[in-house]
Design an enzyme around this catalytic site. Structure first.
Site, short mmCIF file in Angstrom:
data_model
loop_
_atom_site.label_atom_id
_atom_site.label_comp_id
_atom_site.label_asym_id
_atom_site.label_seq_id
_atom_site.Cartn_x
_atom_site.Cartn_y
_atom_site.Cartn_z
N ARG A 215 0.63 -1.11 -0.16
CA ARG A 215 -0.01 0.10 0.03
C ARG A 215 1.06 1.31 -0.03
NH1 ARG A 215 -1.73 0.80 6.31
NH2 ARG A 215 -0.33 -0.55 7.24
N GLU B 108 -18.99 3.43 0.05
CA GLU B 108 -18.27 2.71 -1.24
C GLU B 108 -19.07 2.79 -2.45
OE1 GLU B 108 -18.41 1.49 1.71
OE2 GLU B 108 -16.25 1.64 2.46
N PHE C 177 -14.69 -3.98 0.85
CA PHE C 177 -15.68 -2.96 0.55
C PHE C 177 -15.74 -2.50 -0.70
CE2 PHE C 177 -14.48 -2.62 5.12
CZ PHE C 177 -15.29 -3.61 5.61
N ASP D 125 -7.70 -7.55 12.30
CA ASP D 125 -9.25 -7.09 12.04
C ASP D 125 -10.30 -8.32 11.70
OD1 ASP D 125 -8.68 -4.59 12.81
OD2 ASP D 125 -8.76 -3.88 10.65
N ARG E 58 -2.01 -4.99 3.49
CA ARG E 58 -1.83 -3.89 4.57
C ARG E 58 -0.24 -4.18 5.49
NH1 ARG E 58 -1.92 -5.08 10.15
NH2 ARG E 58 -2.25 -3.36 11.64
#
Lengths: 316, 279
Positions: A7, A55, A80, A114, A164
């Site tokens: 990222r 989104e 998403f 997460d 991530r």
């Protein structure tokens, strides 16, 4: 080995692109810093648009911007962006062939703690079935930078799949990177591993382990899942006669399936080539440490080694 | 009747007749919602819209998004009558290889269509993105989105409503064709979207309410949108009648998505010719 998340490759590249091209705009859905688009937002606040947690709106706002000649990069969590807004991407972006770049970060198990709701493991499948859509899964931070640069020049819809967590940097600035072109990472003779994303570095580690057992592995990085490099896939499959696919994604419908589609429909594949697939086996992830989850769900060098041994047994 | 209005009344008749003929030729399609937005779109295309049919890609043009894409017969008629393509081509609606797809398509390269629509709920976001783009380029262009009342049940509409207010898109005009009927029946009975005016107001929009079959009110609304120097987007909420102009189609959910047969077509054309609508 130096590690950095893909990222950040996007986040850094998009700022540089923004300096050169005033038509580049970035849109976010309340995840600006975690998608690394805060760097662009800080440098070009007038060309950065945060639409909040919406989104579906995000995709279509970008569509509208592209119709006025802008080059919108959407930064959002992959699950998403590609999941919730799939039909917007299909009907508005894909169908009208709009110049919208969907940058899905936090893809795969490497999201870590997460948990399952945030780990996109179906996004390659969702995006690659949409006509006109390009799908790019860089193997490291440097490839993510190069992919961002090339997609900004390329006209039409694209999905850039990023992670991530920090990942090993296994390429360098001088390596060739061309959209749609497979890249040999290591030459070998006994079996070919086709991999994308983080699984490229896992495949290279597996090749090292197998080298100690005198098994010679070819590792091919298929960073562009669509349009896929058919010629290279057939060529390398024919060369070794045994194939393993490796992806941080469900095995059905994703990258491995794309490789299988090539192999099963190619007229140039003139011999039987057994294939083993490494990836998520039709299940959801959970919370945990990023690389701990890869091990837990069978997405590491160890599993790739097992798959290679299995495919070699099937090789005639 | 004022001469100014008379021209639009006649244009409205032409468009309504086009709609009926197109749907008859196609054998399927959506008459109800096409007929309810005729005055709104005739006023837009023939009086207010900044566009050149001979140069559809003109960089300074306004853009229109038919978010309720199923009423594309109205769009196609307005485009053909503006000179974008030959009116003969209207008869090809919904046929194989036609540029007049069953829902608007930019792939079929019909000049004047900005983007594919038809999946309801998406058009306001697209128009909002256009409005942002115009502002970035410091252009005076406007973005218009035609919405149905039924599609306001879509969550994405309200996402876009908030976005447009947040970015103070005073160059964006949403037009709600409030004909109060959707496929399954009256919007009120299925999932009410009312009270529309206060909803939009509370979301920070400039709200104009008009009779959608009266040119004087429609003109006043577009004039106000273009003249008002506000820092908010505008919505024109137009009270309309589904199937307007063909009495047997009016206020009937059954005529949402059904083409007239030969006899019904003749009756409809005759009635349209005889009635002056828009005054």
């Amino acid at each position: 080995m130096e590690k950095k998340a893909t990222r950040f490759g996007y986040g850094e590249a998009i700022v540089e692109l923004g300096k050169k091209n005033k038509n580049i705009v970035v849109l976010s859905a309340d995840v600006t810093e975690s998608t690394a688009s805060h760097l662009f937002a800080k440098e070009f606040p007038e060309r950065f648009f945060n639409v909040g947690i919406s989104e579906q709106d995000l995709i279509c706002e970008a569509a509208g911007l592209s119709l006025t000649g802008k080059i919108p990069f959407i930064s959002a969590y992959s699950i998403f962006a590609t999941g919730r807004a799939w039909e917007q991407i299909r009907n508005t972006v894909g169908y009208s062939h709009l110049n919208v770049k969907i940058v899905g970060t936090h893809a795969g198990l490497l999201v870590g703690p997460d948990g399952a709701t945030h780990q996109a493991l179906e996004d390659i499948a969702l995006m690659r079935v949409i006509p006109n859509m390009k799908v790019v899964v860089p193997c490291d931070y440097i490839e993510a930078k190069k992919a961002t640069e090339l997609l900004a020049k390329d006209i039409g819809p694209a999905f850039l799949r990023l992670g991530r967590a920090n990942m090993p940097i296994i390429t360098n600035e001088s390596c060739d990177f061309e959209l749609g072109k497979a890249k040999i990472m290591k030459e070998g003779a006994d079996a070919t591993i086709f991999a994308c994303g983080v699984m490229v570095s896992e495949a290279l580690k597996a090749a090292e382990i197998l080298a100690h057992e005198h098994i010679s592995i070819e590792v091919v990085n298929i960073h562009t899942v669509k349009p896929i490099d058919r010629q290279a896939i057939v060529k390398f499959a024919m060369k070794t006669g045994a194939v393993v696919t490796a992806e941080e994604h469900q095995v059905s419908g994703g990258f491995g399936s794309a490789v299988l589609e090539v192999l099963t429909t190619s007229e140039d594949l003139t011999r039987f080539v057994p294939v083993e697939m490494v990836g998520m086996q039709d299940c959801f992830g959970e919370s945990g440490l990023p690389y701990g989850l890869l091990a837990q769900y069978g997405l590491t060098d160890v599993e790739v080694v097992k798959a290679v041994k299995k495919v070699l047994q099937r090789k005639r | 009747m004022e001469i100014n209005i008379k021209k639009f009344v006649e244009l409205g008749k032409t468009v309504r007749k086009d709609i009926i003929n197109m749907l008859f030729c196609a054998g399927s399609g959506h008459p109800g919602g096409s007929l309810s937005c005729v005055e709104l779109m005739v006023a837009l295309y023939f009086k207010y819209l900044k566009h050149h049919s001979e140069n559809p890609e003109w960089s300074e043009r306004d853009m229109v998004v038919f978010s309720k894409g199923h009423v594309c017969p109205t769009l196609y008629s307005c485009l053909a009558r503006s000179g974008y393509f030959p009116t003969d081509e209207l008869d090809t609606l919904r046929q194989s290889c036609s540029r007049l797809q069953g829902h608007p398509s930019s792939v079929s390269e019909l000049p004047g269509v900005e983007v594919a629509t038809g999946s309801l709920g998406q058009g306001l976001s697209i128009a909002s993105g256009m409005a942002i783009g115009f502002k970035l380029d410091k252009k005076d262009s406007k973005a218009y989105a035609l919405l149905g009342d039924g599609e306001l049940q879509s969550g994405q509409i309200w996402e876009a409503v908030m976005t447009a207010a947040q970015f103070k898109l005073n160059n964006l005009c949403a037009i709600v064709d409030n004909n109060k009927i959707q496929i399954d029946g009256f919007t009120e009975d299925i999932k009410s979207v009312e009270p529309l005016a206060s909803k939009f107001k509370s979301f920070g929009w400039h709200v104009l309410e008009v009779d959608g079959h009266k040119y004087s009110e429609i003109f006043a609304a577009y004039d106000e949108f273009l003249a008002a120097n506000l820092d908010k987007p505008t919505v024109i909420i137009a009270e309309t009648i589904k199937g307007k102009g063909v009495s047997f189609m009016e206020n009937k959910a059954g005529w949402h998505g059904k083409a007239p047969n030969s006899e019904e077509k003749e009756l409809a054309l005759q009635e349209i010719e005889e009635k002056d609508l828009g005054v």
